[in-house]
Design an enzyme around this catalytic site. Structure first.
Site, short mmCIF file in Angstrom:
data_model
loop_
_atom_site.label_atom_id
_atom_site.label_comp_id
_atom_site.label_asym_id
_atom_site.label_seq_id
_atom_site.Cartn_x
_atom_site.Cartn_y
_atom_site.Cartn_z
N HIS A 1 -49.57 2.04 52.26
CA HIS A 1 -49.65 3.45 51.89
C HIS A 1 -49.53 4.29 53.17
O HIS A 1 -49.42 3.75 54.28
CB HIS A 1 -50.94 3.76 51.11
CG HIS A 1 -52.21 3.38 51.81
ND1 HIS A 1 -52.64 3.97 52.99
CD2 HIS A 1 -53.16 2.46 51.50
CE1 HIS A 1 -53.79 3.45 53.36
NE2 HIS A 1 -54.13 2.51 52.50
N HIS B 1 -51.68 3.51 56.25
CA HIS B 1 -51.27 2.37 57.08
C HIS B 1 -50.22 2.80 58.11
O HIS B 1 -50.18 2.28 59.22
CB HIS B 1 -50.67 1.26 56.22
CG HIS B 1 -51.65 0.58 55.32
ND1 HIS B 1 -51.47 0.52 53.95
CD2 HIS B 1 -52.81 -0.07 55.57
CE1 HIS B 1 -52.48 -0.15 53.41
NE2 HIS B 1 -53.31 -0.51 54.37
N CYS C 1 -69.18 -8.39 54.24
CA CYS C 1 -68.35 -7.54 53.40
C CYS C 1 -67.01 -8.23 53.17
O CYS C 1 -66.29 -8.54 54.13
CB CYS C 1 -68.13 -6.18 54.04
SG CYS C 1 -66.95 -5.15 53.11
N CYS D 1 -64.00 -5.89 54.30
CA CYS D 1 -63.84 -5.89 55.77
C CYS D 1 -63.53 -7.29 56.28
O CYS D 1 -62.98 -7.44 57.37
CB CYS D 1 -65.12 -5.43 56.46
SG CYS D 1 -65.55 -3.71 56.25
N CYS E 1 -71.63 -1.82 52.15
CA CYS E 1 -70.85 -1.80 53.39
C CYS E 1 -70.68 -0.34 53.82
O CYS E 1 -70.30 0.51 53.00
CB CYS E 1 -69.49 -2.44 53.16
SG CYS E 1 -68.28 -2.12 54.47
N HIS F 1 -66.61 0.50 53.28
CA HIS F 1 -66.01 0.48 51.95
C HIS F 1 -66.95 0.95 50.83
O HIS F 1 -66.50 1.15 49.70
CB HIS F 1 -65.50 -0.94 51.63
CG HIS F 1 -64.35 -1.37 52.47
ND1 HIS F 1 -64.50 -2.08 53.65
CD2 HIS F 1 -63.01 -1.17 52.32
CE1 HIS F 1 -63.32 -2.31 54.17
NE2 HIS F 1 -62.40 -1.78 53.40
N LYS G 1 -61.04 8.20 53.11
CA LYS G 1 -60.04 7.27 53.62
C LYS G 1 -59.12 6.84 52.48
O LYS G 1 -59.59 6.57 51.36
CB LYS G 1 -60.73 6.03 54.21
CG LYS G 1 -59.77 5.04 54.85
CD LYS G 1 -60.51 3.83 55.38
CE LYS G 1 -59.53 2.83 55.98
NZ LYS G 1 -60.18 1.59 56.42
N LYS H 1 -56.81 2.36 47.52
CA LYS H 1 -56.38 2.15 46.14
C LYS H 1 -57.57 2.17 45.20
O LYS H 1 -57.51 2.75 44.11
CB LYS H 1 -55.63 0.82 46.04
CG LYS H 1 -54.99 0.57 44.68
CD LYS H 1 -54.16 -0.70 44.69
CE LYS H 1 -53.47 -0.92 43.35
NZ LYS H 1 -52.62 -2.14 43.38
#
Length: 509
Positions: free
Chosen positions: A19, A22, A127, A130, A144, A147, A295, A298
């Site tokens: 995406h 990235h 996690c 991660c 986490c 996330h 952040k 998805k």
């Protein structure tokens, strides 16, 4: 002896297609690589894919594929995206490649043989997203911190790296080489973390997980993060091609995201120290590119795909926006509204309009030929502003302050547009007695455009290339090198220019 500028990105999880978030790191890294090519440096730009991952294995299983089958399908999609974004990397390392696997095993065997690895038991939070063992102090409400998903509680036999033994050497590194972690505030975070005390690091997992086998104990595979970090030395030839490795290593700049700073600024240099390998020169840390304040993810529904942006804005505007909108090192937000506004203000009305006006005036008054100025010394007001802009641009790039460098480029475009308004060449063209003044004004403006093309090329290679072709120099843009090409008065009078299609047509809506 090292004679190459060696730049790396972090390597990317390929559990799905990329995406926009990235691509931010890739665009920034390519900007640095192209700048050094513009300086005439021999550049080696490395990127790649992190494939020995639980998340990758999970994505494969969901499609009834083996991890290798899945990565063989998805990696080309990442590479095609990088091609569409003009990311001119020199090598794409895949962690599933034999060249990587063999060299990883060689490295960890060195750690083991030197007494830096021992068998122990890990118990604590982990996690899955991660793929990282967490410290208890990092986990709030069982989640986490990155996330915001529940961590797992693991208890398993692992091999451990004696990370705690390198605390003092790491602190000495940060003190002696403050450029090792940039920006400064990120280095301060790292120093604070290391001073709080380091624990030994698990570097293996059970063989049920896809990965590189531990060479002395096939019951274990090498922990994915250790495997992944080693790509930076396996690609340039560690353990296989010592001459090439000596030419390339250490890396000059390693570009990473803030969420993996401890791996790259703490664990990575400690492992290299333990193996007797030089540490990289600079770890350059960027923030997150967010969507709606979060952040891109998805699972959170905060995702924009590159093709969506490219279809509307094109590749040059895509790259420019990422470099210009977000202060490098800090978090920033992507939005369609801000991208449209910046595109129209700085690219369409700024650079595009400047180029169109200057070349149109040269075309209508000098038959498209670069006019002969009364002097080619760079002593006019715009020429002096251009010299300052190039100096500021180069200084910012040398300090790895990428956003400031792009700001210097935009500043020169603004100065050139302001100059046109002040000298009003369209008025000079009506007075035959002031034809030399007109020639001087347009020559100075075209020289500014030449320098703008040079400065723009690392950020916007296609648009810069088109601008260069419209200006008409005999040598291609890629053959030019700073600082020589930044001298004033290099555009030859009589050179045939051409007003082509608009570099950045204005967008409506």
């Amino acid at each position: 002896m090292k004679d190459t500028f060696f730049l790396t990105t972090a390597i990317y999880y390929v559990n799905d297609v990329p995406h926009v978030g990235h691509t931010y790191e890739a665009v920034a890294s390519d900007f640095i690589a192209r700048y050094h090519r513009l300086n005439g440096d021999d550049v080696f730009f490395l990127t790649g894919s992190d494939e020995h991952s639980q998340n990758v294995a999970k994505a494969a299983a969901q499609r009834n594929l083996s991890p290798q089958e899945w990565t063989d399908q998805v990696v080309p999609q990442w590479q095609e995206t990088w091609k569409a974004l003009d990311i001119a990397y020199d090598d794409w390392i895949r962690t599933s490649e034999p060249r990587h696997i063999e060299r990883v095993q060689r490295f960890v065997q060195i750690l083991y043989d030197r007494g830096n690895v021992y068998l122990g038991k890990y118990e604590g939070p982990y996690c899955v997203s991660c793929e990282e063992f967490k410290q208890e102090s990092e986990v709030a409400d069982g989640l986490c911190p990155i996330h915001r998903i529940p961590v797992e509680r693991l208890s398993e036999e692992n091999y451990f790296f004696r990370l705690s033994s390198y605390q003092d050497r790491l602190l000495e590194l940060y003190e002696a080489h403050p450029e090792f972690v940039l920006p400064d505030f990120r280095r301060n975070e790292v120093v604070s973390f290391v001073k709080s005390g380091l624990r030994d690091l698990s570097i293996s997992r059970p063989t049920a997980i896809w990965g590189v086998p531990v060479p002395w104990d096939p019951r274990h595979v090498i922990y994915v993060w250790v495997d992944a970090l080693l790509n930076y030395i396996t690609a340039p030839g560690f353990g296989a091609d010592p001459e090439r490795f000596e030419r390339l290593w250490p890396a000059d700049v390693q570009v990473i995201g803030k969420d993996i700073i401890r791996f790259h600024a703490v664990i990575w240099p400690a492992m290299l120290m333990a193996a007797g390998v030089d540490v990289p020169r600079t770890v350059l840390v960027h923030g997150f590119l967010n969507m709606g304040g979060e952040k891109m993810s998805k699972t959170r529904g905060t995702m924009v795909y590159p093709a969506e942006v490219l279809d509307r804005f094109g590749v040059d505007a895509y790259r420019y926006y990422l470099l210009r909108e977000v202060t490098f090192g800090q978090d920033g937000n992507f939005s369609w509204e801000s991208m449209t506004a910046r595109y129209n203000a700085e690219l369409a009305n700024g650079l595009g309009n400047l180029t169109s006006r200057v070349l149109a005036m040269v075309g209508s008054n000098f038959e498209g030929l670069v006019p002969e100025p009364s002097t080619r010394e760079a002593n006019g007001p715009l020429a002096e502003a251009a010299v300052r802009a190039v100096e500021g641009y180069r200084s910012a790039m040398d300090r790895l302050e990428l956003t400031e460098a792009v700001s210097a480029l935009d500043g020169l475009v603004r100065e050139a547009n302001r100059y046109l308004v002040e000298v009003a060449p369209w008025k000079l063209a009506k007075d035959e007695d002031r034809r030399q003044d007109l020639a001087d004004a347009l020559y100075e403006s075209m020289e500014a455009l030449r320098l703008i093309a040079l400065m723009a090329w690392p950020a916007m290679p296609r648009a810069a290339g088109r601008l260069w072709e419209q200006l008409g120099p005999a040598e291609p843009l890629e053959a030019e090198h700073l600082p020589e090409a930044a001298r004033g008065g290099l555009l030859e009078p009589g050179t045939k220019s051409s007003k082509g299609e608009a570099l950045f047509p204005r967008l409506e809506g």
